[in-house]
Design a protein around this motif. Structure first.
Motif, PDB file in Angstrom:
ATOM      1  N   VAL A 116      36.089  42.057  43.745  1.00 54.65           N
ATOM      2  CA  VAL A 116      37.541  42.050  43.973  1.00 54.65           C
ATOM      3  C   VAL A 116      37.848  42.294  45.440  1.00 54.65           C
ATOM      4  O   VAL A 116      38.702  41.622  46.038  1.00 54.65           O
ATOM      5  CB  VAL A 116      38.217  43.115  43.089  1.00 54.65           C
ATOM      6  CG1 VAL A 116      39.696  43.236  43.432  1.00 54.65           C
ATOM      7  CG2 VAL A 116      38.048  42.764  41.617  1.00 54.65           C
ATOM      8  N   GLU A 117      37.153  43.243  46.049  1.00 53.89           N
ATOM      9  CA  GLU A 117      37.378  43.555  47.455  1.00 53.89           C
ATOM     10  C   GLU A 117      36.951  42.402  48.354  1.00 53.89           C
ATOM     11  O   GLU A 117      37.606  42.112  49.371  1.00 53.89           O
ATOM     12  CB  GLU A 117      36.614  44.829  47.829  1.00 53.89           C
ATOM     13  CG  GLU A 117      36.834  45.324  49.244  1.00 53.89           C
ATOM     14  CD  GLU A 117      38.260  45.789  49.497  1.00 53.89           C
ATOM     15  OE1 GLU A 117      38.639  45.906  50.682  1.00 53.89           O
ATOM     16  OE2 GLU A 117      38.998  46.027  48.517  1.00 53.89           O
ATOM     17  N   ARG A 119      37.009  39.209  47.603  1.00 54.44           N
ATOM     18  CA  ARG A 119      38.033  38.172  47.503  1.00 54.44           C
ATOM     19  C   ARG A 119      39.271  38.528  48.316  1.00 54.44           C
ATOM     20  O   ARG A 119      39.935  37.657  48.872  1.00 54.44           O
ATOM     21  CB  ARG A 119      38.415  37.975  46.033  1.00 54.44           C
ATOM     22  CG  ARG A 119      37.356  37.240  45.219  1.00 54.44           C
ATOM     23  CD  ARG A 119      37.705  37.270  43.753  1.00 54.44           C
ATOM     24  NE  ARG A 119      36.821  36.398  42.973  1.00 54.44           N
ATOM     25  CZ  ARG A 119      36.758  36.405  41.651  1.00 54.44           C
ATOM     26  NH1 ARG A 119      37.529  37.245  40.959  1.00 54.44           N
ATOM     27  NH2 ARG A 119      35.930  35.582  41.014  1.00 54.44           N
ATOM     28  N   ARG A 120      39.574  39.825  48.387  1.00 54.72           N
ATOM     29  CA  ARG A 120      40.773  40.252  49.102  1.00 54.72           C
ATOM     30  C   ARG A 120      40.562  40.345  50.614  1.00 54.72           C
ATOM     31  O   ARG A 120      41.391  39.879  51.393  1.00 54.72           O
ATOM     32  CB  ARG A 120      41.220  41.616  48.576  1.00 54.72           C
ATOM     33  CG  ARG A 120      42.541  42.113  49.150  1.00 54.72           C
ATOM     34  CD  ARG A 120      42.814  43.543  48.730  1.00 54.72           C
ATOM     35  NE  ARG A 120      41.859  44.458  49.327  1.00 54.72           N
ATOM     36  CZ  ARG A 120      41.971  44.933  50.574  1.00 54.72           C
ATOM     37  NH1 ARG A 120      42.987  44.563  51.338  1.00 54.72           N
ATOM     38  NH2 ARG A 120      41.075  45.772  51.038  1.00 54.72           N
ATOM     39  N   ALA A 121      39.424  40.955  51.011  1.00 61.45           N
ATOM     40  CA  ALA A 121      39.214  41.246  52.426  1.00 61.45           C
ATOM     41  C   ALA A 121      38.055  40.484  53.051  1.00 61.45           C
ATOM     42  O   ALA A 121      37.793  40.644  54.241  1.00 61.45           O
ATOM     43  CB  ALA A 121      38.993  42.748  52.615  1.00 61.45           C
ATOM     44  N   GLY A 124      33.082  43.230  50.411  1.00 60.63           N
ATOM     45  CA  GLY A 124      33.258  44.407  49.570  1.00 60.63           C
ATOM     46  C   GLY A 124      31.952  45.168  49.454  1.00 60.63           C
ATOM     47  O   GLY A 124      30.882  44.561  49.310  1.00 60.63           O
ATOM     48  N   GLU A 150      31.956  31.344  44.912  1.00 60.25           N
ATOM     49  CA  GLU A 150      33.029  31.999  45.668  1.00 60.25           C
ATOM     50  C   GLU A 150      32.557  33.274  46.349  1.00 60.25           C
ATOM     51  O   GLU A 150      33.019  33.608  47.445  1.00 60.25           O
ATOM     52  CB  GLU A 150      34.194  32.327  44.738  1.00 60.25           C
ATOM     53  CG  GLU A 150      35.404  32.897  45.481  1.00 60.25           C
ATOM     54  CD  GLU A 150      36.552  33.237  44.562  1.00 60.25           C
ATOM     55  OE1 GLU A 150      37.714  33.054  44.964  1.00 60.25           O
ATOM     56  OE2 GLU A 150      36.286  33.685  43.435  1.00 60.25           O
TER      57      GLU A 150
END
Length: 241
Positions: A116-117, A119-121, A124, A150
């Motif tokens: 999740v991190e 994908r966001r930043a 991660g 991804e």
């Protein structure tokens, strides 16, 4: 308080202060060591993850799970970490630690914190206990530009950190044991010298009390005991006159 008690208390006081100082120094050395090892391993794993991401982006595959899993196996052979390829829907499409048949049984990784991190930043990093391998793992996930992947994630067991930390801890404990033994010897020597001076002054005081002023106290040091000896001698001379 007897002179034997004085010697014992002096010994305990000096040794207690020395032991406390040595224990504090050992803790100040040992406690940051694990954090430093973790940071070093984390930096190395981030560099390996960037390398794995660059390799998968440069290599052309037909996009099949079989081809991607082979790529994960090949890249995993270059590193000491577990390499995982995660698709946009969170499915694992390649893993260096699992064969092709086992990929179908792996849980969806889309909600994993490091994924999740990433994908966001873009990147991660996470640490958590793995029930699969039964140890703590360090995870580094990196978002990549690939038609079928991804996120590239590398995972490394932290057993190496624990082994290095145990080795450092053994060395610190061995050094601490030697230092404590030396501290005990110095404490005994200090208490012995102090008690001997007190015994000598006390013996002269007993002679003075008995009326024998012939042998003055010889301890003329500049500390408190030396002051006591000088005052005792002055008093004895006055009494003798």
């Amino acid at each position: 308080m007897t002179f034997g008690g004085l010697r014992a208390r002096t010994l305990l006081a000096v040794f207690g202060v020395s032991a406390a100082s040595l224990l504090l120094a050992a803790l100040l050395i040992a406690l940051p060591m694990r954090a430093q090892l973790l940071r070093a391993i984390e930096r190395n794993l981030v560099a390996e993850t960037r390398l794995a991401a660059a390799l998968i982006q440069e290599r052309a595959t037909d996009g099949s799970v079989a081809a991607l899993d082979r790529e994960a196996d090949q890249i995993g052979a270059y590193t000491a970490a577990r390499v995982t390829f995660i698709a946009a829907d969170g499915q694992v499409v390649g893993d260096s630690a699992e064969d092709l048949a086992a990929l179908r049984t792996i849980d969806n990784h889309g909600a994993r914190p490091e994924v999740v991190e990433a994908r966001r930043a873009g990147i991660g990093i996470g640490r958590r206990f793995s029930t699969t391998v039964g140890t703590d793992l360090l995870y580094v996930a990196l978002a990549v530009r690939h038609p079928h992947v991804e996120v590239v994630r590398l995972a490394l067991p932290l057993t190496e950190v624990d082994e290095q930390f145990r080795a450092v801890r053994r060395s610190v404990l061995a050094a601490l044991a030697v230092a404590l033994a030396c501290a005990l010897g110095l404490a005994w020597l200090s208490s012995h010298l102090l008690a001997r001076r007190v015994d000598a002054i006390a013996a002269v005081a007993r002679r003075y009390a008995a009326g024998d002023f012939s042998a003055p106290a010889r301890d003329q040091g500049r500390d408190e005991l030396g002051t006591v000896a000088r005052v005792l001698n002055d008093t004895a001379r006055e009494l003798g006159r």
